[in-house]
Scaffold this motif. Structure first.
Motif, PDB file in Angstrom:
ATOM      1  N   TYR A   4       0.875  -0.954  -0.633  1.00  0.00           N
ATOM      2  CA  TYR A   4      -0.200  -0.211   0.067  1.00  0.00           C
ATOM      3  C   TYR A   4       0.957   1.455   0.163  1.00  0.00           C
ATOM      4  O   TYR A   4       1.786   1.015   0.759  1.00  0.00           O
ATOM      5  N   GLY A   9      -2.156   4.549   4.059  1.00  0.00           N
ATOM      6  CA  GLY A   9      -1.661   3.839   5.624  1.00  0.00           C
ATOM      7  C   GLY A   9      -2.268   5.531   6.301  1.00  0.00           C
ATOM      8  O   GLY A   9      -2.321   5.082   7.183  1.00  0.00           O
ATOM      9  N   VAL A  12      -6.294   5.150   6.428  1.00  0.00           N
ATOM     10  CA  VAL A  12      -6.527   4.517   6.894  1.00  0.00           C
ATOM     11  C   VAL A  12      -6.228   4.479   8.474  1.00  0.00           C
ATOM     12  O   VAL A  12      -6.968   4.273   9.542  1.00  0.00           O
ATOM     13  N   GLU A  13      -5.031   5.249   8.851  1.00  0.00           N
ATOM     14  CA  GLU A  13      -5.064   5.735  10.279  1.00  0.00           C
ATOM     15  C   GLU A  13      -5.903   6.968  10.431  1.00  0.00           C
ATOM     16  O   GLU A  13      -6.540   6.491  11.551  1.00  0.00           O
ATOM     17  N   MET A  16      -9.161   4.983  11.182  1.00  0.00           N
ATOM     18  CA  MET A  16      -8.785   4.326  12.551  1.00  0.00           C
ATOM     19  C   MET A  16      -9.421   5.554  13.810  1.00  0.00           C
ATOM     20  O   MET A  16      -9.566   5.395  14.466  1.00  0.00           O
ATOM     21  N   LYS A  35     -13.666  -2.522  13.506  1.00  0.00           N
ATOM     22  CA  LYS A  35     -12.244  -2.214  13.480  1.00  0.00           C
ATOM     23  C   LYS A  35     -11.651  -2.794  11.699  1.00  0.00           C
ATOM     24  O   LYS A  35     -11.870  -1.649  10.885  1.00  0.00           O
ATOM     25  N   LYS A  36     -12.606  -3.608  10.819  1.00  0.00           N
ATOM     26  CA  LYS A  36     -12.442  -4.142   9.564  1.00  0.00           C
ATOM     27  C   LYS A  36     -12.758  -2.842   8.969  1.00  0.00           C
ATOM     28  O   LYS A  36     -12.653  -2.742   7.800  1.00  0.00           O
ATOM     29  N   GLN A  37     -13.963  -2.171   9.744  1.00  0.00           N
ATOM     30  CA  GLN A  37     -14.500  -1.449   8.150  1.00  0.00           C
ATOM     31  C   GLN A  37     -14.621  -0.150   8.693  1.00  0.00           C
ATOM     32  O   GLN A  37     -13.852   0.574   7.471  1.00  0.00           O
ATOM     33  N   VAL A  39     -10.928   0.037   8.411  1.00  0.00           N
ATOM     34  CA  VAL A  39      -9.723  -0.441   7.871  1.00  0.00           C
ATOM     35  C   VAL A  39     -10.390   0.578   6.478  1.00  0.00           C
ATOM     36  O   VAL A  39     -10.190   0.432   4.858  1.00  0.00           O
ATOM     37  N   ALA A  40     -11.413  -0.978   5.694  1.00  0.00           N
ATOM     38  CA  ALA A  40     -12.655  -0.346   4.091  1.00  0.00           C
ATOM     39  C   ALA A  40     -12.886   0.310   4.005  1.00  0.00           C
ATOM     40  O   ALA A  40     -12.624   1.423   2.585  1.00  0.00           O
ATOM     41  N   GLY A  42     -11.396   3.347   4.876  1.00  0.00           N
ATOM     42  CA  GLY A  42      -9.877   3.646   4.790  1.00  0.00           C
ATOM     43  C   GLY A  42      -8.987   3.989   3.583  1.00  0.00           C
ATOM     44  O   GLY A  42      -9.222   4.504   2.506  1.00  0.00           O
ATOM     45  N   LEU A  43      -8.919   2.582   2.928  1.00  0.00           N
ATOM     46  CA  LEU A  43      -8.578   2.275   1.613  1.00  0.00           C
ATOM     47  C   LEU A  43      -9.534   3.058   0.305  1.00  0.00           C
ATOM     48  O   LEU A  43      -9.181   3.240  -0.499  1.00  0.00           O
TER      49      LEU A  43
END
Length: 57
Positions: A4, A9, A12-13, A16, A35-37, A39-40, A42-43
């Motif tokens: 990535y 990054g 995503v940070e 979060m 947390k998974k959501q 990250v998704a 952020g990406l």
């Protein structure tokens, strides 16, 4: 392993951090608690800005 970009990054940070503060919202407007959501999200934002992020499967 997927690589990535730095910008991805950072996105995503940021997502979060917002999730932990309780200010991150999903597309439907509901509060994000996973947390998974986070990250998704952020990406996804990084992908929209043209950052180097692998395609969704």
């Amino acid at each position: 392993m997927a690589k990535y970009s730095k910008k991805a990054g950072e996105k995503v940070e940021k997502a979060m951090h917002e999730m932990k503060e309780g200010t991150l919202k999903s597309g439907s407007g509901k509060k994000v608690t996973s947390k998974k959501q986070a990250v998704a999200i952020g990406l996804s934002e990084a992908r929209e800005e043209g950052a180097k992020v692998p395609k969704k499967k």
